[in-house]
Design a protein around this motif. Structure first.
Motif, PDB file in Angstrom:
ATOM      1  N   GLY A 128      28.032  30.228  33.920  1.00  0.00           N
ATOM      2  CA  GLY A 128      29.263  30.483  34.659  1.00  0.00           C
ATOM      3  C   GLY A 128      29.947  31.752  34.187  1.00  0.00           C
ATOM      4  O   GLY A 128      29.352  32.579  33.480  1.00  0.00           O
ATOM      5  N   LEU A 129      31.210  31.914  34.572  1.00  0.00           N
ATOM      6  CA  LEU A 129      32.009  33.089  34.239  1.00  0.00           C
ATOM      7  C   LEU A 129      33.138  32.697  33.299  1.00  0.00           C
ATOM      8  O   LEU A 129      33.722  31.623  33.429  1.00  0.00           O
ATOM      9  CB  LEU A 129      32.606  33.724  35.501  1.00  0.00           C
ATOM     10  CG  LEU A 129      31.655  34.193  36.599  1.00  0.00           C
ATOM     11  CD1 LEU A 129      32.452  34.755  37.767  1.00  0.00           C
ATOM     12  CD2 LEU A 129      30.683  35.223  36.071  1.00  0.00           C
ATOM     13  N   ILE A 177      38.559  34.132  41.386  1.00  0.00           N
ATOM     14  CA  ILE A 177      37.161  33.959  41.000  1.00  0.00           C
ATOM     15  C   ILE A 177      36.272  33.647  42.196  1.00  0.00           C
ATOM     16  O   ILE A 177      35.090  34.006  42.218  1.00  0.00           O
ATOM     17  CB  ILE A 177      37.054  32.849  39.928  1.00  0.00           C
ATOM     18  CG1 ILE A 177      35.635  32.808  39.341  1.00  0.00           C
ATOM     19  CG2 ILE A 177      37.459  31.504  40.487  1.00  0.00           C
ATOM     20  CD1 ILE A 177      35.507  31.912  38.149  1.00  0.00           C
ATOM     21  N   GLY A 178      36.814  32.985  43.210  1.00  0.00           N
ATOM     22  CA  GLY A 178      35.995  32.677  44.376  1.00  0.00           C
ATOM     23  C   GLY A 178      35.552  33.896  45.152  1.00  0.00           C
ATOM     24  O   GLY A 178      34.535  33.853  45.851  1.00  0.00           O
ATOM     25  N   LYS A 179      36.279  35.012  45.040  1.00  0.00           N
ATOM     26  CA  LYS A 179      35.957  36.222  45.781  1.00  0.00           C
ATOM     27  C   LYS A 179      35.122  37.222  44.984  1.00  0.00           C
ATOM     28  O   LYS A 179      34.602  38.181  45.562  1.00  0.00           O
ATOM     29  CB  LYS A 179      37.242  36.895  46.251  1.00  0.00           C
ATOM     30  CG  LYS A 179      38.062  36.027  47.194  1.00  0.00           C
ATOM     31  CD  LYS A 179      39.335  36.735  47.621  1.00  0.00           C
ATOM     32  CE  LYS A 179      40.155  35.862  48.570  1.00  0.00           C
ATOM     33  NZ  LYS A 179      41.414  36.520  48.998  1.00  0.00           N
ATOM     34  N   VAL A 180      34.994  37.017  43.676  1.00  0.00           N
ATOM     35  CA  VAL A 180      34.211  37.944  42.857  1.00  0.00           C
ATOM     36  C   VAL A 180      32.957  37.287  42.282  1.00  0.00           C
ATOM     37  O   VAL A 180      32.134  37.963  41.670  1.00  0.00           O
ATOM     38  CB  VAL A 180      35.070  38.508  41.696  1.00  0.00           C
ATOM     39  CG1 VAL A 180      36.287  39.211  42.227  1.00  0.00           C
ATOM     40  CG2 VAL A 180      35.466  37.412  40.727  1.00  0.00           C
ATOM     41  N   ALA A 181      32.813  35.982  42.447  1.00  0.00           N
ATOM     42  CA  ALA A 181      31.672  35.288  41.842  1.00  0.00           C
ATOM     43  C   ALA A 181      30.350  35.802  42.386  1.00  0.00           C
ATOM     44  O   ALA A 181      29.361  35.905  41.654  1.00  0.00           O
ATOM     45  CB  ALA A 181      31.807  33.789  42.069  1.00  0.00           C
ATOM     46  N   LYS A 182      30.304  36.149  43.668  1.00  0.00           N
ATOM     47  CA  LYS A 182      29.047  36.616  44.260  1.00  0.00           C
ATOM     48  C   LYS A 182      28.596  37.932  43.653  1.00  0.00           C
ATOM     49  O   LYS A 182      27.397  38.153  43.445  1.00  0.00           O
ATOM     50  CB  LYS A 182      29.218  36.757  45.772  1.00  0.00           C
ATOM     51  CG  LYS A 182      27.934  37.089  46.505  1.00  0.00           C
ATOM     52  CD  LYS A 182      28.143  37.129  48.011  1.00  0.00           C
ATOM     53  CE  LYS A 182      26.849  37.443  48.742  1.00  0.00           C
ATOM     54  NZ  LYS A 182      27.042  37.478  50.223  1.00  0.00           N
TER      55      LYS A 182
END
Length: 277
Positions: A128-129, A177-182
């Motif tokens: 994960g991050l 985090i949902g917009k940079v995870a990819k």
């Protein structure tokens, strides 16, 4: 309301339910390997224990912990030493300077348990991050007809993703985090190639672990002489072995040519817990 005195007779309840348990013999708990056919689930009847161990070998350490909560047999299978030996060899690789995965170390210090080594010795997670939320106040431009200028609360995030080979990805962004995870799911080599094609604001670097702390070096692709150096402390909350916290202790910009550094953020107390890290 009447008051009882010592001269008045008082009826005392004589019922003691625990007395009925005396003389009752409890059946001993059976091991998973000696369960009767009627007590086994369909998956346990179809697959032998050797095949289940092969399936469990593809699970990570945290997936093994979740599988151990399913039933008694899966808990017995998840504690197999080969699964945790593979997890330790991945977590304590060449970038980890404190631990060398060897049978002698496990036998002398961790009672021959690879699982105990994984839980007690600090390590990083690769599934994960790590995200850090940072805020600061910025003064705006003074507007007409106002004596005082406006102030803005600025919020941005730092994201770290670590890999077992000692490389990492780093990004600062105001996005959640949902917009940079990819953009953080690719490997460091793929991130460098992607960055040449279009600006993704994802930088690669290297790290080492020493003394329970992570030392990070990030090099900007457009400037080989400028580095970002950070020092973080590994911590696990709320259970032992979680390794889901990184306390940022120091962050500085280093110039190779001049040999000088400029601190970007610094906590004077190493035991201080910065909020949001």
């Amino acid at each position: 309301m009447s008051v009882l005195t010592l001269q008045q007779p008082v009826e005392v309840l004589q019922s003691r339910p625990w007395l009925a348990l005396y003389g009752v013999m409890l059946r001993p708990r059976r091991q998973a390997a000696h369960l009767e056919e009627a007590d086994l689930a369909p998956i346990q009847r179809l697959f032998p224990e050797e095949m289940m161990n092969t399936i469990f070998s593809y699970l990570g350490p945290y997936e093994l912990g979740r599988a151990a909560c399913v039933c008694r047999q899966w808990r017995h299978l998840s504690e197999h030493h080969k699964h945790w030996q593979a997890a330790c060899q991945q977590a304590y690789g060449a970038c980890h300077k404190d631990v060398t995965c060897s049978q002698d170390l496990v036998r002398k210090s961790y009672r021959c348990s690879w699982r105990r080594l994984f839980l007690e010795c600090p390590h990083l997670r690769f599934d994960g991050l790590y995200a850090s939320r940072n805020t600061y106040i910025r003064q705006g431009v003074s507007e007409w007809r106002r004596e005082k200028g406006s102030c803005f609360l600025v919020t941005y995030f730092r994201y770290f993703r670590f890999f077992p080979d000692g490389t990492l990805l780093y990004r600062t962004s105001p996005l959640t985090i949902g917009k940079v995870a990819k953009s953080m799911m690719r490997s460091p080599c793929e991130a460098q190639q992607k960055q040449k094609q279009q600006d993704q604001h994802v930088f690669s670097g290297r790290y080492v672990i020493k003394g329970g702390k992570v030392f990070i070096i990030i090099v900007y692709p457009n400037s080989r002489n400028t580095e970002v150096r950070a020092r973080c402390r590994i911590r696990g909350v709320p259970v032992l072995g979680a390794a889901n916290r990184l306390d940022l202790e120091e962050l500085a910009s280093f110039d190779r040519e001049e040999g000088s550094s400029a601190s970007m953020i610094h906590f004077s107390d190493p035991d201080e817990d910065p909020s949001g890290s």
